[in-house]
Enzyme design. Structure first.
Site, PDB file in Angstrom:
ATOM      1  CB  ALA A  50      48.166  -6.321 -48.719  1.00  9.44           C
ATOM      2  CG  ASP A  81      65.389  -5.576 -50.619  1.00 15.47           C
ATOM      3  OD1 ASP A  81      65.497  -5.713 -49.391  1.00 15.47           O
ATOM      4  OD2 ASP A  81      65.621  -6.488 -51.439  1.00 15.47           O
ATOM      5  N   GLY A  96      60.163  -9.407 -60.004  1.00 17.62           N
ATOM      6  CA  GLY A  96      61.487  -9.038 -59.546  1.00 17.62           C
ATOM      7  C   GLY A  96      61.604  -7.631 -58.999  1.00 17.62           C
TER       8      GLY A  96
END
Length: 272
Positions: free
Chosen positions: A203, A228, A263
């Site tokens: 963050a 990623d 996800g």
């Protein structure tokens, strides 16, 4: 403009949402369970493609139905599967527990990812050229990652390493890479700060070459795939010739956006 070559993993993710992680010996009721496309290599390749770079994914899927389905998903996402091999056995998998806070814990089974090896090194030697960026994650065998770095250097390619999950060879691999992306925990293990090291702070954004890119404030839904996405977007920005500040900000924004949904990827179909 160079292209991004991703050497890494393809996984089927089972994502379990729960109020918190279960304690040792405790049974805890889940809020939901979903199966999603994942794998650090595939996640990075999708992110690099979204960021506008020509992207080659070098990886393996299993001979099971999940491998065939994932291949179709990649094609529907706009990625070529020319260099995604099918090997005997199961496709790689991961089980991810996501707390209500958005934090996650992951268990990984390599499956077909263990077969990534010499054929992928040959692709690097045949298709990589100066201006390209090779990005490597460590859900493959350490010795393959080492050979890939050497092959890329032979071809004059910029190398980007995300030493995750941390392995015994992570330190030596990081010493050989042009760019190393680590989170705070990995940074402590790396025990090195220089121009090549880019540190992500969740963050609080990211720091690279003395430049800090702040992250937009959000209510995180799921942090899975944020690292990623950051790495794939940064690789694309470097391949496109963006400045350090531009590349860092683009990667930070993309990683922040991914945390606002479940996800790292959504299943895509060829009919979409």
């Amino acid at each position: 403009m160079g292209k991004v070559i991703v050497l890494g993993s393809i996984n089927i993710d089972t994502v379990i949402r729960a109020p918190r992680y279960p304690r040792l010996g405790e049974t805890l009721m889940a809020n939901s369970v979903r199966t999603m496309p994942g794998g650090k290599g595939a996640n990075q390749a999708v992110a690099a493609h979204r960021a506008g770079a020509e992207t080659l994914l070098l990886s393996c899927v299993g001979s099971d139905a999940q491998g065939a389905f994932y291949r179709k998903h990649l094609q529907a996402s706009g990625l070529s599967t020319e260099f995604v091999r099918t090997t005997s056995g199961p496709t790689g998998s991961a089980t991810i527990v996501v707390e209500d806070s958005g934090n996650n814990a992951i268990l990984f089974d390599p499956g077909a990812n263990a077969a990534v090896g010499e054929p992928e090194i040959e692709v690097i030697l045949e298709h990589a050229q100066p201006g390209d960026v090779l990005t490597i994650v460590l859900e493959i065998q350490d010795q393959v990652a080492l050979r890939a770095l050497a092959a890329a250097q032979e071809r004059g390619v910029t190398t980007l390493l995300n030493p995750s999950p941390w392995t015994q060879a992570a330190q030596s691999l990081a010493d050989s890479a042009d760019i190393v992306i680590v989170n705070e925990q990995e940074s402590a293990r790396l025990n090195r700060v220089d121009e090549r090291v880019c540190i992500t702070f969740g963050a609080q954004g990211a720091l690279w070459r003395g430049i800090h890119a702040p992250a937009r404030r959000i209510e995180a839904v799921d942090t899975t795939g944020a690292g990623d996405t950051f790495a794939g977007t940064l690789a694309a920005a470097v391949a496109r010739g963006l400045s350090t500040e531009e590349a860092l900000q683009a990667a930070t924004e993309a990683a922040t956006d991914i945390c606002e949904r479940d996800g790292a990827q959504d299943w895509q179909t060829l009919s979409n």
